[in-house]
Design an enzyme around this catalytic site. Sequence first.
Site, PDB file in Angstrom:
ATOM      1  N   ASP A 115       9.907   6.203 -33.880  1.00  7.95           N
ATOM      2  CA  ASP A 115      10.839   6.557 -34.911  1.00  7.95           C
ATOM      3  C   ASP A 115      10.316   6.896 -36.325  1.00  7.95           C
ATOM      4  OD1 ASP A 115      13.327   6.515 -36.489  1.00  7.95           O
ATOM      5  OD2 ASP A 115      14.303   4.971 -35.282  1.00  7.95           O
ATOM      6  N   ILE A 116      10.708   7.874 -36.737  1.00 11.78           N
ATOM      7  CA  ILE A 116      10.179   8.136 -37.876  1.00 11.78           C
ATOM      8  C   ILE A 116      10.691   7.272 -39.036  1.00 11.78           C
ATOM      9  CG2 ILE A 116       9.722  10.677 -37.793  1.00 11.78           C
ATOM     10  CD1 ILE A 116      12.394  11.267 -39.653  1.00 11.78           C
ATOM     11  N   THR A 158      17.826  23.546 -43.230  1.00 12.16           N
ATOM     12  CA  THR A 158      18.679  24.346 -42.481  1.00 12.16           C
ATOM     13  C   THR A 158      19.438  25.122 -43.561  1.00 12.16           C
ATOM     14  OG1 THR A 158      21.319  24.380 -41.686  1.00 12.16           O
ATOM     15  CG2 THR A 158      20.535  22.283 -42.615  1.00 12.16           C
ATOM     16  N   ASP A 159      20.077  26.191 -43.502  1.00 12.72           N
ATOM     17  CA  ASP A 159      21.017  27.332 -44.264  1.00 12.72           C
ATOM     18  C   ASP A 159      22.347  26.300 -44.604  1.00 12.72           C
ATOM     19  OD1 ASP A 159      22.226  27.604 -41.906  1.00 12.72           O
ATOM     20  OD2 ASP A 159      22.163  29.534 -42.100  1.00 12.72           O
ATOM     21  N   GLU A 160      22.532  25.389 -43.778  1.00 19.51           N
ATOM     22  CA  GLU A 160      23.862  24.504 -44.134  1.00 19.51           C
ATOM     23  C   GLU A 160      23.888  23.973 -45.254  1.00 19.51           C
ATOM     24  OE1 GLU A 160      25.708  23.214 -40.385  1.00 19.51           O
ATOM     25  OE2 GLU A 160      24.506  24.356 -39.311  1.00 19.51           O
ATOM     26  N   TYR A 187      26.221  16.226 -41.702  1.00 22.74           N
ATOM     27  CA  TYR A 187      25.102  16.812 -41.216  1.00 22.74           C
ATOM     28  C   TYR A 187      24.337  17.408 -42.537  1.00 22.74           C
ATOM     29  CZ  TYR A 187      21.706  20.310 -39.350  1.00 22.74           C
ATOM     30  OH  TYR A 187      20.608  20.983 -39.110  1.00 22.74           O
ATOM     31  N   LYS A 234      20.917  16.563 -44.751  1.00 17.97           N
ATOM     32  CA  LYS A 234      19.804  17.552 -44.732  1.00 17.97           C
ATOM     33  C   LYS A 234      19.384  17.757 -46.252  1.00 17.97           C
ATOM     34  CE  LYS A 234      17.598  19.057 -41.799  1.00 17.97           C
ATOM     35  NZ  LYS A 234      16.442  18.623 -41.202  1.00 17.97           N
TER      36      LYS A 234
END
Length: 359
Positions: free
Chosen positions: A59-60, A134-136, A160, A164
């Site tokens: 896990d990171i 992401t572009d989101e 989400y 990010k």
Amino acid sequence: MQTFLVTGGVGFIGSNFILKARKERWANIINLDKLTYASNPQTLAQLQDDPGYHFVRGDICNIELLGSLLKQYQPNAIINFAAESHVDRSILSPQDFIQTNILGTFQLLEASKAYWEKLSLQKREQFRFLHISTDEVYGSLGPKDPAFREDTPYAPNSPYAASKAGSDHLVRAYYHTYGLPTLITNCSNNYGPRQFPEKLIPLMILNALNGKPLPIYGDGQNIRDWLYVVDHCEALYLVLQSSHIGKTYNIGGNNEQTNLTVVEKICTILDELAPKPNFSYSSLITFVKDRPGHDRRYAIDCNKICSELGFEPKEDFDSGLLKTIQWYLSHPIWVKQVQSGDYQTWIKQNYQDRITAVH
Ligand code: NAD
Ligand code: TYD
């Protein structure tokens, strides 16, 4: 040869990146992945005898593990793909998104900084921390708005996208505050082989083949800017090789499509590749209850990466979609593995009420 520590490399984009990196001898790879529901360990089975590839399940968020891996393998770059990545899941249960995307990225930055500070001057200068985003994070566009640029203000709308955005801000801060040589890429929607079938394109391909409804949220006029995953991986390698640090690059395919058009194209290709007498797959298209807070349009202005680094998407949408569908048709075992147990629970949870709500 260089060594890259890749996180989340059993997932969709990470696995495509690793396969390309090994095929083209970009680097030796250490792949750290938690193996969540979104990953199939068989995805990278073809690398099991490759001495330049090493898999570690972990896990990171585990900073001790990160510290020992960095010490042991002395990577030249860290490429962070690890994330919870599905908007619909983030709406139903955001907790894991905060944990992995924000806290996990923070732990990875901390471990990277501690490792980087002890490197020789030459290695410090060569080291890169590449964060895949992401572009989101930029929010939603109106029909006539210009595409997202690197200086478009962040306005994330889903849990989400917000998680990010939080991770991007942390990465940026570690460059500005500590000088850690970070880079961020914000990419549009990817499609291609090995994508978990909760996302639009593989979900529609597999539902269609199984004779199930093709559930289109709302009016089907939401727009995404689709990029073939291998083109994304090429762009990431260009960013890694450049001499720039502390920068952000938008990556996209100049390929805006409404969801309805995407699904209709899938049906047309399936009518040719997997025909059924007196039947068109498009008859399965079903409009269902919309996603809450559904972003209307995403579009990427990728002029910066094209002009500074010479990026050019190679795959056009029709040929990329054909390749993608052919991949799913020719990998029935992989498909069966990812559609077991937990997947069926998710499909029920996300779609049952949607479909009954509209009929
Ligand atoms: P994915 O969901 O297919 O894969 C994510 C991988 O990360 C899985 O293998 C999972 O096991 C692993 N993972 C999750 N939590 C982890 C943790 N705590 N520690 C270690 N590993 C963990 O995602 P993807 O589509 O390959 O996306 C990869 C990255 O690219 C993500 O950061 C995503 O935000 C970004 N991105 C995706 C798209 C897209 O269209 N898929 C577009 C732009 C950006
Ligand atoms: P998705 O693949 O989940 O990516 P994202 O939400 O990150 O863009 O969805 C792509 C588009 O397809 C999005 O507008 C939502 C829509 N969609 C559907 O209409 N039906 C579905 O079953 C899914 C999964 C997505």
